[in-house]
Scaffold this motif. Structure first.
Motif, PDB file in Angstrom:
ATOM      1  N   CYS A 186       0.835  -1.197   0.000  1.00  0.00           N
ATOM      2  CA  CYS A 186       0.000   0.000   0.000  1.00  0.00           C
ATOM      3  C   CYS A 186       0.874   1.254   0.000  1.00  0.00           C
ATOM      4  O   CYS A 186       0.617   2.206  -0.737  1.00  0.00           O
ATOM      5  CB  CYS A 186      -0.901  -0.028   1.229  1.00  0.00           C
ATOM      6  N   CYS A 187       1.914   1.263   0.804  1.00  0.00           N
ATOM      7  CA  CYS A 187       2.842   2.392   0.880  1.00  0.00           C
ATOM      8  C   CYS A 187       3.503   2.631  -0.476  1.00  0.00           C
ATOM      9  O   CYS A 187       3.581   3.764  -0.952  1.00  0.00           O
ATOM     10  CB  CYS A 187       3.885   2.121   1.961  1.00  0.00           C
ATOM     11  N   LYS A 194       0.974   4.145  -2.924  1.00  0.00           N
ATOM     12  CA  LYS A 194       0.752   5.570  -2.652  1.00  0.00           C
ATOM     13  C   LYS A 194       1.876   6.407  -3.244  1.00  0.00           C
ATOM     14  O   LYS A 194       1.647   7.432  -3.874  1.00  0.00           O
ATOM     15  CB  LYS A 194       0.712   5.826  -1.139  1.00  0.00           C
ATOM     16  N   CYS A 195       3.090   5.960  -3.025  1.00  0.00           N
ATOM     17  CA  CYS A 195       4.265   6.682  -3.501  1.00  0.00           C
ATOM     18  C   CYS A 195       4.305   6.725  -5.028  1.00  0.00           C
ATOM     19  O   CYS A 195       4.536   7.772  -5.621  1.00  0.00           O
ATOM     20  CB  CYS A 195       5.526   6.044  -2.942  1.00  0.00           C
ATOM     21  N   GLN A 196       4.071   5.585  -5.651  1.00  0.00           N
ATOM     22  CA  GLN A 196       4.123   5.528  -7.107  1.00  0.00           C
ATOM     23  C   GLN A 196       2.988   6.309  -7.759  1.00  0.00           C
ATOM     24  O   GLN A 196       3.140   6.809  -8.862  1.00  0.00           O
ATOM     25  CB  GLN A 196       4.118   4.076  -7.582  1.00  0.00           C
ATOM     26  N   SER A 197       1.868   6.450  -7.060  1.00  0.00           N
ATOM     27  CA  SER A 197       0.782   7.243  -7.636  1.00  0.00           C
ATOM     28  C   SER A 197       1.127   8.733  -7.604  1.00  0.00           C
ATOM     29  O   SER A 197       0.718   9.487  -8.477  1.00  0.00           O
ATOM     30  CB  SER A 197      -0.537   6.981  -6.907  1.00  0.00           C
ATOM     31  N   ARG A 198       1.907   9.141  -6.622  1.00  0.00           N
ATOM     32  CA  ARG A 198       2.308  10.553  -6.535  1.00  0.00           C
ATOM     33  C   ARG A 198       3.532  10.860  -7.397  1.00  0.00           C
ATOM     34  O   ARG A 198       3.649  11.925  -7.963  1.00  0.00           O
ATOM     35  CB  ARG A 198       2.583  10.917  -5.085  1.00  0.00           C
ATOM     36  N   SER A 224       9.308   5.237  -4.954  1.00  0.00           N
ATOM     37  CA  SER A 224       9.411   3.918  -4.338  1.00  0.00           C
ATOM     38  C   SER A 224       9.104   4.073  -2.855  1.00  0.00           C
ATOM     39  O   SER A 224       9.823   4.771  -2.138  1.00  0.00           O
ATOM     40  CB  SER A 224      10.814   3.354  -4.547  1.00  0.00           C
ATOM     41  N   GLY A 225       8.039   3.453  -2.402  1.00  0.00           N
ATOM     42  CA  GLY A 225       7.634   3.574  -1.005  1.00  0.00           C
ATOM     43  C   GLY A 225       7.964   2.334  -0.214  1.00  0.00           C
ATOM     44  O   GLY A 225       7.898   1.220  -0.725  1.00  0.00           O
ATOM     45  N   TYR A 261      12.008   9.505  -3.975  1.00  0.00           N
ATOM     46  CA  TYR A 261      11.820   9.852  -5.383  1.00  0.00           C
ATOM     47  C   TYR A 261      12.983  10.709  -5.842  1.00  0.00           C
ATOM     48  O   TYR A 261      13.689  11.317  -5.040  1.00  0.00           O
ATOM     49  CB  TYR A 261      10.492  10.579  -5.604  1.00  0.00           C
ATOM     50  N   ASN A 262      13.210  10.731  -7.126  1.00  0.00           N
ATOM     51  CA  ASN A 262      14.283  11.542  -7.713  1.00  0.00           C
ATOM     52  C   ASN A 262      13.683  12.731  -8.440  1.00  0.00           C
ATOM     53  O   ASN A 262      12.634  12.620  -9.043  1.00  0.00           O
ATOM     54  CB  ASN A 262      15.119  10.724  -8.714  1.00  0.00           C
TER      55      ASN A 262
END
Length: 129
Positions: free
Chosen positions: A97-98, A101-105, A111-112, A127-128
């Protein structure tokens, strides 16, 4: 006829401005969680955290953690990665889930992962920019 020409002119102007906005490269922001707000002055810590980058803002809103926003990743770190908190990891929202969330943003580089930091199980998004 003049009214028709002015509508065409306004439409063309808006179209050109829109396309120009899409082509202009805007510098990205980079966030880093650097400590607890109850342990130090967040603003002062962000200003002394990294040399050669501009501090765009500071925040203590994410679980009372000092989050610095820079104009680019701070120099001198092993990988120029930005990190932002995405909430708390729970049984309902764990590693998968984490990461989602990260990849959607940040779909290109996000990478969460759940990590134990600052005495909490946090969803941290790297993220870069």
């Amino acid at each position: 006829m003049a009214n028709q020409s002015s509508k065409c002119f306004y439409f063309s102007t808006i179209l050109v401005l829109f396309l120009a906005g899409q082509l202009i490269q805007v510098k990205g922001e980079c966030t880093k969680i650097v400590g607890r707000c109850d342990a130090e002055d967040c603003s002062a810590h962000c200003n002394s955290y990294a040399k050669g980058v501009n501090v765009l803002g500071t925040s203590c809103s994410f679980l009372n953690l000092c989050t610095c926003t820079f104009d680019r990743p701070p120099p001198g770190e092993p990988t120029p990665t930005c990190v932002i908190g995405m909430g708390i990891c729970t049984n309902d929202c764990n590693y998968d889930c984490c990461n989602k969330k990260c990849q959607s943003r940040y779909p290109k580089t996000g990478s969460g992962t759940c990590i134990l930091a600052f005495d909490q199980d946090l969803c941290m998004c790297s993220y870069n920019r």
